[in-house]
Write a protein that holds these residues in place. Structure first.
Motif, PDB file in Angstrom:
ATOM      1  N   GLU A 105      25.424  38.727  -6.472  1.00 45.24           N
ATOM      2  CA  GLU A 105      24.564  39.808  -5.980  1.00 45.24           C
ATOM      3  C   GLU A 105      25.380  40.824  -5.174  1.00 45.24           C
ATOM      4  O   GLU A 105      25.165  42.032  -5.258  1.00 45.24           O
ATOM      5  CB  GLU A 105      23.444  39.225  -5.106  1.00 45.24           C
ATOM      6  N   PHE A 114      18.028  37.581  -3.583  1.00 44.83           N
ATOM      7  CA  PHE A 114      18.426  36.177  -3.710  1.00 44.83           C
ATOM      8  C   PHE A 114      19.089  35.553  -2.484  1.00 44.83           C
ATOM      9  O   PHE A 114      18.980  34.360  -2.272  1.00 44.83           O
ATOM     10  CB  PHE A 114      19.356  36.070  -4.936  1.00 44.83           C
ATOM     11  N   SER A 156      19.685  41.793  -8.777  1.00 43.64           N
ATOM     12  CA  SER A 156      20.249  40.461  -9.019  1.00 43.64           C
ATOM     13  C   SER A 156      21.711  40.623  -9.405  1.00 43.64           C
ATOM     14  O   SER A 156      22.193  41.737  -9.592  1.00 43.64           O
ATOM     15  CB  SER A 156      19.542  39.778 -10.186  1.00 43.64           C
ATOM     16  N   ALA A 157      22.365  39.493  -9.598  1.00 42.40           N
ATOM     17  CA  ALA A 157      23.738  39.506 -10.092  1.00 42.40           C
ATOM     18  C   ALA A 157      23.741  39.982 -11.544  1.00 42.40           C
ATOM     19  O   ALA A 157      22.755  39.843 -12.263  1.00 42.40           O
ATOM     20  CB  ALA A 157      24.321  38.103 -10.001  1.00 42.40           C
ATOM     21  N   THR A 173      25.405  34.456 -12.120  1.00 40.16           N
ATOM     22  CA  THR A 173      25.075  33.303 -11.266  1.00 40.16           C
ATOM     23  C   THR A 173      25.414  31.998 -11.981  1.00 40.16           C
ATOM     24  O   THR A 173      26.014  31.098 -11.388  1.00 40.16           O
ATOM     25  CB  THR A 173      23.579  33.339 -10.885  1.00 40.16           C
ATOM     26  N   ARG A 204      16.886  29.705  -7.347  1.00 42.74           N
ATOM     27  CA  ARG A 204      17.101  30.479  -8.563  1.00 42.74           C
ATOM     28  C   ARG A 204      15.929  31.428  -8.807  1.00 42.74           C
ATOM     29  O   ARG A 204      14.778  31.066  -8.609  1.00 42.74           O
ATOM     30  CB  ARG A 204      17.290  29.565  -9.782  1.00 42.74           C
ATOM     31  N   GLY A 205      16.246  32.628  -9.241  1.00 43.98           N
ATOM     32  CA  GLY A 205      15.203  33.629  -9.471  1.00 43.98           C
ATOM     33  C   GLY A 205      14.671  34.246  -8.181  1.00 43.98           C
ATOM     34  O   GLY A 205      13.682  34.977  -8.191  1.00 43.98           O
ATOM     35  N   GLY A 206      15.343  33.955  -7.073  1.00 40.74           N
ATOM     36  CA  GLY A 206      14.825  34.356  -5.761  1.00 40.74           C
ATOM     37  C   GLY A 206      14.839  35.849  -5.461  1.00 40.74           C
ATOM     38  O   GLY A 206      14.270  36.277  -4.455  1.00 40.74           O
ATOM     39  N   SER A 207      15.453  36.654  -6.319  1.00 31.17           N
ATOM     40  CA  SER A 207      15.460  38.101  -6.052  1.00 31.17           C
ATOM     41  C   SER A 207      14.055  38.684  -6.029  1.00 31.17           C
ATOM     42  O   SER A 207      13.801  39.675  -5.336  1.00 31.17           O
ATOM     43  CB  SER A 207      16.254  38.845  -7.118  1.00 31.17           C
TER      44      SER A 207
HETATM   45  N1  ASP Z   1      20.904  35.795  -9.628  1.00 28.80           N
HETATM   46  C1  ASP Z   1      20.006  34.766  -9.171  1.00 28.80           C
HETATM   47  C2  ASP Z   1      19.634  33.862 -10.315  1.00 28.80           C
HETATM   48  O1  ASP Z   1      20.091  34.072 -11.420  1.00 28.80           O
HETATM   49  C3  ASP Z   1      18.775  35.326  -8.528  1.00 28.80           C
HETATM   50  C4  ASP Z   1      17.856  36.117  -9.444  1.00 28.80           C
HETATM   51  O2  ASP Z   1      18.260  36.538 -10.516  1.00 28.80           O
HETATM   52  O3  ASP Z   1      16.734  36.359  -9.044  1.00 28.80           O
HETATM   53  O4  ASP Z   1      18.910  32.936 -10.116  1.00 28.80           O
END
Ligand code: ASP
Ligand code: MG
Length: 441
Positions: free
Chosen positions: A114, A182, A37-38, A43, A196-199
């Motif tokens: 990312e 992501f 992720s970033a 993000t 969001r959270g797609g990693s």
């Molecule tokens: N960096 C993105 C987010 O904060 C993806 C992730 O963390 O999964 O949503």
């Protein structure tokens, strides 16, 4: 092969990146593909920078400082990151001139997080003598539809991803791939994001397509817990959950995995292991299709706050054919997602995220029914063997009523892995604690 996914907080600064690099090294012989992720809250910071740019202010100081300071502390020179930051500045200037930000531009903008983090990690691994190579998602065949901000991966990724890793798989290229989570690109080559959270989804998709032995998602806690340890002191790790349970856990508030991320690995049966980066030796929690031993009565308890309850009453219409369809169509029309539902002969109760604007749907529903909205509720969910619900409910209600908790609605999912209780938000944490001590005896 394995896939190892590290989230933003695992790569939040130089120290954490060093630590993650050492974990990657420890698994070198398993031929890992690493998904990142970033860094930290990048993000969020990118999204804030975008909002500022719309108002005419361009400021990437926070993002720049984090990435340059980290590179300096790691002793690496990353011209690739410098280049990206330049591009980011130009993009924000463009937004500031237009005073406009489309979803498509927003995806392009958040993709920088990312992209910078994989460049950082690959450079640091190389410097540490571990051959590594960074990839942007599109270099490894991540193609999605054009539904910006929550794009769906296309079926062809099942072929394009394994092709991209051919030489790594055969052993002819030794560099450990460090891949962006992501993000993806659509058919027209436009950058998209998976939500969001797609990693997590990126990682499980890659693992499933590569038929990896295991997909590891690394956290800062001992895997999946029976409850949020900040709420319940006695919470303990759960050694094994099913894909279905993990999905329900994610939907109902446990910060374990993105709910959609179970879809690809379920297709292939690829196990997902949730590991603790501070406790490498611990096996963590494994997510599989079926429990290996006897199915436990209760697996975990979660809660979601800020829920609104919508009560829809119509003695006239409810039994009539098509009434429920009519109600759901109004939610569809206003693009509102419903979480929990209970119905009786004369009423339908359902819950939605409390942040959802409801004026439109209420006006529409009020034409055919009496509608009541109550805010500040919480959903407490027990992930359990719901086919034995009478045992669970007997214990649950005995202790809840003894402690003065009034359950306002209850719903048992057809998937038979959860029972949800609606309570006052102010009683949510107490409800979790009470249920935890009643059900984990
Ligand atoms: N960096 C993105 C987010 O904060 C993806 C992730 O963390 O999964 O949503
Ligand atoms: Mg993140």
């Amino acid at each position: 092969m394995i896939v190892m996914k590290f989230g933003g907080s695992s790569v939040a600064n130089a120290e954490r990146i060093r630590h993650v690099a050492s974990i990657i090294q420890a698994y070198k012989n398993e031929r890992p593909v690493v998904v990142l992720s970033a860094m930290g809250d990048t993000t969020d910071h990118l999204l804030e920078a975008a909002d500022e740019a719309v108002k005419g202010r361009v400021d990437i100081k926070k993002i720049e400082t984090l990435h340059y300071d980290t590179a300096r502390e790691l002793g690496i020179d990353v011209p690739a990151i410098k280049e990206l930051l330049g591009e980011l500045g130009t993009l924000l200037t463009g937004i500031s001139m237009l005073h406009e930000l489309t979803k498509r531009t927003r995806d392009y903008l958040v993709s920088f997080g990312e992209r910078m983090s994989v460049r950082m990690m690959a450079a640091f691994l190389e410097k540490s003598g571990v051959p590594a190579k960074f990839y942007d998602a599109w270099d490894i065949g991540m193609v999605s539809d054009s539904n910006y901000m929550s794009a769906e991966l296309l079926d062809e990724v099942w072929d394009t991803i394994p092709k991209a890793f051919d030489s790594y798989k055969s052993g002819s290229s030794p560099e450990i791939p460090i891949v962006t989570g992501f993000i993806a690109k659509d058919k027209n080559g436009i950058i998209t994001t998976l939500g969001r959270g797609g990693s997590d989804l990126s990682a499980t998709m890659i693992g499933a397509a590569l038929k990896a032995d295991e997909i590891q998602t690394w956290k800062d806690v001992d895997g999946i817990m029976t409850a949020d340890p900040r709420v319940v002191k006695e919470a303990h790790p759960v050694p094994e959950v099913t894909y279905e349970e993990a999905q329900e856990l994610a939907m109902f508030g446990a910060q374990v995995l993105h709910p959609r991320s179970m879809i690809p690995c379920r297709k292939t049966g690829t196990p997902v292991r949730v590991k603790n980066s501070y406790n490498i030796k611990s096996p963590g929690s494994i997510i599989v299709e079926k429990h290996s031993g006897e199915r436990p009565l209760v697996t975990a308890i979660t809660s979601v706050k800020n829920v609104s309850l919508i009560d829809i009453q119509s003695s006239r219409m409810l039994g009539a054919a098509g009434f429920l369809a009519h109600i759901f169509n109004q939610f569809l029309k206003w693009n509102i997602s419903i979480d929990v539902i209970a119905t009786s002969e004369v009423s339908v109760s359902l819950t939605v995220n409390g942040k959802t604007p409801l004026d439109g749907v209420i006006a529409d529903l009020s034409r055919v029914a009496e509608v009541n909205v109550k805010n500040s509720k919480a959903i407490v969910t027990v992930i359990c063997d719901a086919s034995r619900s009478s045992f669970i409910l007997a214990d649950a209600f005995a202790s809840l009523s003894k402690n003065g908790i009034n359950v306002q609605m209850i719903s048992q999912g057809a998937s038979k892995v959860n029972i949800s209780f609606l309570v006052e938000q102010t009683q949510a944490d107490d409800t979790v604690r009470i249920l935890h001590s009643a059900l984990f005896k």
